[in-house]
Write an enzyme that holds these catalytic residues in place. Structure first.
Site, PDB file in Angstrom:
ATOM      1  N   HIS A   1       0.002 -15.590   8.109  1.00 14.30           N
ATOM      2  CA  HIS A   1       0.950 -14.038   7.397  1.00 14.30           C
ATOM      3  C   HIS A   1       2.271 -14.081   8.160  1.00 14.30           C
ATOM      4  O   HIS A   1       2.946 -14.605   8.826  1.00 14.30           O
ATOM      5  CB  HIS A   1       0.122 -12.861   7.382  1.00 14.30           C
ATOM      6  CG  HIS A   1      -1.586 -12.529   6.545  1.00 14.30           C
ATOM      7  ND1 HIS A   1      -2.685 -13.241   7.570  1.00 14.30           N
ATOM      8  CD2 HIS A   1      -1.333 -12.477   5.490  1.00 14.30           C
ATOM      9  CE1 HIS A   1      -3.276 -14.040   6.599  1.00 14.30           C
ATOM     10  NE2 HIS A   1      -3.122 -12.917   5.752  1.00 14.30           N
TER      11      HIS A   1
ATOM     12  N   ASP B   1      -7.513 -12.838  -2.974  1.00 18.15           N
ATOM     13  CA  ASP B   1      -7.934 -14.206  -3.578  1.00 18.15           C
ATOM     14  C   ASP B   1      -8.515 -14.836  -2.776  1.00 18.15           C
ATOM     15  O   ASP B   1      -7.624 -15.561  -2.223  1.00 18.15           O
ATOM     16  CB  ASP B   1      -6.428 -14.294  -4.616  1.00 18.15           C
ATOM     17  CG  ASP B   1      -6.570 -13.305  -5.698  1.00 18.15           C
ATOM     18  OD1 ASP B   1      -6.663 -12.927  -6.778  1.00 18.15           O
ATOM     19  OD2 ASP B   1      -5.311 -12.215  -5.313  1.00 18.15           O
TER      20      ASP B   1
ATOM     21  N   HIS C   1       0.791  -1.631  -0.157  1.00 21.29           N
ATOM     22  CA  HIS C   1      -0.456  -0.453   0.067  1.00 21.29           C
ATOM     23  C   HIS C   1       0.548   1.570  -0.297  1.00 21.29           C
ATOM     24  O   HIS C   1       0.463   2.284   0.650  1.00 21.29           O
ATOM     25  CB  HIS C   1      -1.211   0.035   1.157  1.00 21.29           C
ATOM     26  CG  HIS C   1      -1.868  -0.873   1.008  1.00 21.29           C
ATOM     27  ND1 HIS C   1      -3.190  -0.446   0.383  1.00 21.29           N
ATOM     28  CD2 HIS C   1      -2.394  -2.051   1.185  1.00 21.29           C
ATOM     29  CE1 HIS C   1      -4.067  -1.804  -0.071  1.00 21.29           C
ATOM     30  NE2 HIS C   1      -3.166  -3.137   0.704  1.00 21.29           N
TER      31      HIS C   1
END
Length: 413
Positions: free
Chosen positions: A104, A356, A17
């Site tokens: 993650h 996704d 980002h």
């Protein structure tokens, strides 16, 4: 680190980002005709929002070539390129201030650096692969023009749904068949023909990027089922590289398949790699797995079955190179998950970021890019070696069986 390659060197930059992502490519040969469209075609295949099977993040991923070429030709100097992040939503990740998201890189990046990106996974995000895909498109154009090399990847499985490939699927050996060495071939004739003829147009004909229509439809239903449950599912991508010359690879620690494995396992969400017969080859005795040499119609040597996947002793043998990569189910899901905060306080995390439900359809151009980067890097290394050797007097002190007969100095198509 963020640089891959020895002579064709690719450095990527950017977080999920931040303002932009991109790459610096050093070592691209001069004189290569290059336009933004050559790069854009692969970035558009990678970009999000292509179908209801991918993340809804809306990014155009338009590339800007910043340096390294003039009048549409590369100068041999570093090529700089960038892609702007336009659809940023860092507020979707405010929960990561408290929680390390399950599976993650939030926790591991913080442990390694003592600081981490506040949103979207930072450098561990698949946004980083934009620089790879752009660099791979440049490498691929050189390979195509200079050597006629083709790189095509496709989705070969989603969850437990597999594109038909084996003559007989590997089975869990029971006491009755554990000693049965009967085998015909690791790959069916239909699948071998697919590897030798498959095109990107055929791959892109279906949103799953699986070139077998019946299997592709089943994969679609499986991905949609995961999406409807706010869950995810993994899969595999198979890649074939055609017309690669023999002699590439740097034993012993930089064997060709080792370089490929390094490249592929550096892609986000990858968990496994196999080349040629892969794990299937472990079930076959050497007497049936060995690849006899034959003389091709052009007079060169080739192999009968290519169970080796185009590489022997870490060096390419001139046959098609084929390999498969496993991608895990995406870690970002919208289901509430019981976990703990950074201070160990138990809690429930429900991620809000877009994701996704299955990454393999969009992973196809990433796999192709990394394959092209590896091949070009190895070609440049081998041609440098051959050029250096060509400046020396011919070898006359060794038996003829130890010396390659004189031929073209450089590796060529």
């Amino acid at each position: 680190m963020s640089t891959f390659g020895k002579l064709f060197r690719v450095t990527t930059y950017g977080e999920s980002h931040c303002a932009s992502v991109g790459a610096i490519i050093d070592g691209c040969p001069p004189g290569l005709p290059l336009a933004p469209e050559d790069v854009q075609v692969q970035l558009s295949r990678r970009r999000p929002g292509q179908s209801n099977l991918t993340t809804p993040r809306n990014e155009k991923d338009l590339v800007q070539l910043q340096s390294g070429l003039e009048h549409g030709v590369t100068l041999g100097t570093p090529i700089g390129l960038l892609v702007k992040n336009e659809d940023q939503r860092p507020h979707d990740y405010s929960e990561t201030d408290l929680y390390p998201r399950p599976s993650h890189a939030d926790y591991t990046y913080l442990e390694k650096y003592g600081v981490k990106a506040s949103s979207g996974g930072g450098r561990s995000s698949a946004r980083e692969t934009i620089g790879r895909v752009a660099a791979g498109a440049i490498a691929e154009k050189y390979l195509k023009l200079g050597f006629g090399i083709e790189v095509v990847a496709f989705v070969s499985s989603v969850g437990k749904i597999h594109l038909p490939s084996h003559v007989a699927p590997p089975s869990l050996a029971s006491d009755k068949d554990a000693d049965n060495d009967d085998v015909t071939d690791a790959l069916s004739e239909e699948f071998r023909n697919l590897l030798s003829t498959i095109t990107r147009e055929q791959v892109d004909a279906h949103p799953t990027r699986c070139p077998h229509h019946e299997t592709a439809e089943r994969m679609t239903l499986r991905i949609i089922r995961a999406k409807d449950k706010q869950d995810s599912i993994g899969g595999t991508v198979t890649c074939v590289i055609r017309n690669v010359p023999s002699g590439l690879g740097e034993p012993v620690f930089d064997k060709f398949e080792a370089a490929l494995a390094h490249a592929m396992l550096s892609i986000p969400a990858t968990k496994s790699f196999e080349i040629g017969s892969g794990f299937r080859g472990t079930e076959v005795p050497g007497s049936k797995h060995n690849d006899p040499f034959v003389q091709k119609t052009n007079g060169s040597l080739g192999t009968k079955t290519n169970w080796s996947g185009g590489v022997q002793g870490g060096i390419t043998n001139g046959e098609d190179i084929y390999f498969r990569i496993g991608f895990k189910s995406p870690a970002t899901i919208s289901q509430p998950q019981e976990t703990v905060q950074y201070d160990g306080t138990p809690g429930v995390l429900a991620a809000r970021g877009r994701h996704d439900p299955c990454v393999v359809p969009r992973a196809v151009p990433i796999v192709e890019a990394m394959a092209a980067i590896v091949v070009l890097d190895q070609l440049l290394i081998q041609n440098a070696r051959k050029t250096a050797a060509s400046l020396l007097p011919p070898i006359t002190t060794l038996p003829p069986t130890m010396v390659m007969p004189p031929k073209e100095t450089l590796v060529s198509k």
